[in-house]
Motif scaffolding. Sequence first.
Motif, short mmCIF file in Angstrom:
data_model
loop_
_atom_site.label_atom_id
_atom_site.label_comp_id
_atom_site.label_asym_id
_atom_site.label_seq_id
_atom_site.Cartn_x
_atom_site.Cartn_y
_atom_site.Cartn_z
N ASP A 12 0.86 -1.18 0.00
CA ASP A 12 0.00 0.00 0.00
C ASP A 12 0.90 1.24 0.00
OD1 ASP A 12 -1.37 2.33 1.56
OD2 ASP A 12 -3.01 1.08 0.87
N VAL A 13 0.88 1.97 -1.10
CA VAL A 13 1.73 3.15 -1.24
C VAL A 13 0.81 4.38 -1.27
CG1 VAL A 13 3.51 4.31 -2.60
CG2 VAL A 13 3.43 1.81 -2.51
N ARG A 14 0.56 4.90 -0.09
CA ARG A 14 -0.29 6.08 0.08
C ARG A 14 -1.64 5.91 -0.61
NH1 ARG A 14 4.24 11.00 -0.22
NH2 ARG A 14 5.49 10.17 1.50
N GLY A 15 -2.25 4.76 -0.32
CA GLY A 15 -3.59 4.50 -0.83
C GLY A 15 -3.65 3.83 -2.18
N VAL A 43 10.04 4.04 -0.93
CA VAL A 43 8.88 4.42 -0.12
C VAL A 43 9.35 5.12 1.16
CG1 VAL A 43 6.90 3.55 1.19
CG2 VAL A 43 7.41 2.62 -1.09
N ASP A 47 8.80 11.32 0.37
CA ASP A 47 8.62 12.75 0.11
C ASP A 47 9.82 13.31 -0.65
OD1 ASP A 47 6.14 12.86 1.30
OD2 ASP A 47 6.92 13.48 3.25
N GLU A 117 2.68 11.07 -8.04
CA GLU A 117 2.44 10.45 -6.74
C GLU A 117 3.49 9.37 -6.51
OE1 GLU A 117 -0.96 7.56 -6.65
OE2 GLU A 117 -1.59 8.70 -8.42
#
Length: 356
Positions: A12-15, A43, A47, A117
């Motif tokens: 799961d990578v930010r949803g 990951v 950021d 993203e």
Amino acid sequence: MAASSTPAVELDVRGRTVRVSSPDRVVFPERGLTKLDVVQYFVAVGDGILGALLHRPTTLERWPKGVFEGAKLATRTDSSGDAFYQKRVPQGAPPYVETARIGFPSGRTADEVAPTELAVVAWAANLGTLTFHPWPVTRDDVDSPDQIRIDLDPQPGTDFADAARVAPRVRELLAEHGLEGTPKTSGGRGIHIFVPIEPRWSFTDARRATIAFGRELERRMPDEVTMRWWKEERGAKIFVDYNQMARDRTIASAYSIRTNPRATVSAPLRWDEVSDVHPDDFDVLTMPARFAEVGDLFAPLVAHQTPRYSIESLLELADRQEADHGEGDLPYPPEYPKMPGEPKRVQPSRDRDRPR
């Protein structure tokens, strides 16, 4: 290398669900790092790597078989190899992978991945991407650079320590022109310094400004810095690779993994760290903890952030250099068409008309 028999895993990578196939395939044998380790690294510095790539047309450097002894990267002149650069978006990309259309010096165009993203980075890593090569533009305006990139490239007989001695002088000269840059290790022996600029000049302008900057740096440090394009003329100095600002030339992004046995990464630095670090200090295993501690030191370079600087002062310097010393353009890379105002693109030792 043998294919992995381990079932794929889903992250799961930010949803967003990103599938990692062959998760236990070894990518860096000397470090025991697997494909899953690589994806999880990106990951962990999410950021940072996303900020470095956000909205930028990005070439993917893919090593699907891993970085093993004897592995070779395909080039323009030799398409054989175990790894390759991918400029066009791979077939079968998921719908959330957005692109930007860019033009090459040849006149051809391509739709390149332009990450929006973190899942895009993880997806690309699953394809074997280790190094991301973003353009110094955003997809909003692919013809106007928003970064000046100063590449301090150690030549034979020099190393990272020599580049580190030059870097503070780069900072001083930038400040004289009202500019502030952020340094990073290349992940190898060099140092990169990125400067956010207003996106209102062409690639030709940005390259001209970089040439003027490099020439002034060479004037101040003639025994340590060179602007000579031909390797036979550079000597044991730090080369300011001005052609990194030519269209379709890119530099490995901050937080990218470099394809050496140690799996070093391109690490953003504080200016007061430059003289005290070594490229081997930053790798896939150490960078996540550093990132958690210091945050994203490359944040000033994220697209659309402020402040962004004017290069008018550097272009005025270029005008003075040309008027006072007859210093015009310098050679482009060999695959480029002949450019207006460019001098002869002939290796000096083969130039029959060159004064002896």
